[in-house]
Write a protein that holds these residues in place. Sequence first.
Motif, PDB file in Angstrom:
ATOM      1  N   MET A  87      18.599  24.497  43.541  1.00  0.00           N
ATOM      2  CA  MET A  87      17.144  25.122  44.492  1.00  0.00           C
ATOM      3  C   MET A  87      16.140  24.755  44.090  1.00  0.00           C
ATOM      4  N   GLU A  88      16.185  24.174  43.464  1.00  0.00           N
ATOM      5  CA  GLU A  88      15.081  24.048  43.147  1.00  0.00           C
ATOM      6  C   GLU A  88      14.284  22.753  43.835  1.00  0.00           C
ATOM      7  N   GLU A  89      14.561  21.607  44.081  1.00  0.00           N
ATOM      8  CA  GLU A  89      14.596  20.669  44.682  1.00  0.00           C
ATOM      9  C   GLU A  89      14.866  20.991  46.250  1.00  0.00           C
ATOM     10  N   VAL A  90      15.241  22.411  46.962  1.00  0.00           N
ATOM     11  CA  VAL A  90      14.934  22.625  48.518  1.00  0.00           C
ATOM     12  C   VAL A  90      14.017  23.661  48.496  1.00  0.00           C
ATOM     13  N   VAL A  91      13.745  24.674  47.720  1.00  0.00           N
ATOM     14  CA  VAL A  91      13.172  26.038  47.873  1.00  0.00           C
ATOM     15  C   VAL A  91      12.082  25.647  46.658  1.00  0.00           C
ATOM     16  N   ASP A  92      11.084  26.401  47.056  1.00  0.00           N
ATOM     17  CA  ASP A  92       9.791  26.689  46.391  1.00  0.00           C
ATOM     18  C   ASP A  92      10.104  28.321  45.807  1.00  0.00           C
ATOM     19  N   THR A  93      10.733  27.855  44.503  1.00  0.00           N
ATOM     20  CA  THR A  93      11.101  29.256  43.928  1.00  0.00           C
ATOM     21  C   THR A  93       9.430  30.619  43.270  1.00  0.00           C
ATOM     22  N   GLU A  94       9.162  30.048  43.123  1.00  0.00           N
ATOM     23  CA  GLU A  94       7.310  30.961  43.835  1.00  0.00           C
ATOM     24  C   GLU A  94       7.027  31.229  44.117  1.00  0.00           C
TER      25      GLU A  94
END
Length: 124
Positions: free
Chosen positions: A1-8
């Motif tokens: 998901m890190e490719e499409v969502v800002d995990t921070e």
Amino acid sequence: MEEVVDTESTRLIVEPGSAIIGSAVEFHTSVLDSKDTSQSSIVTTDGSRINIDPLWAKDHYTYRVERQKEEKKTVEKQVICGYTCMDHDRIMTLSEEQKLVRGDRIIYEKVGAYRTIKRESPRF
């Protein structure tokens, strides 16, 4: 998901659902009243079929009864009903069991509810 969502800046909240917690949860109800008719005894509780079977699909429940006192009288047919005024809020029928009286508790096991309700019976 890190490719499409800002995990921070994104928080993921997961809802476990009843399939995961269903076998670990009980729903506690109390008998509010009972009325004898020519065909059966109608028992009203402070729980509802909506609480334990929101899709109204089950035809039986695992349960136990905690009685305030042992009754010697058995009743041929007791229809356990919820507190709503919906005619479909009939939870189950007990046959040839001890008469349920106000204050007795019916505990439904493995119902997939989201919390266990344990409270004092209403005082009228």
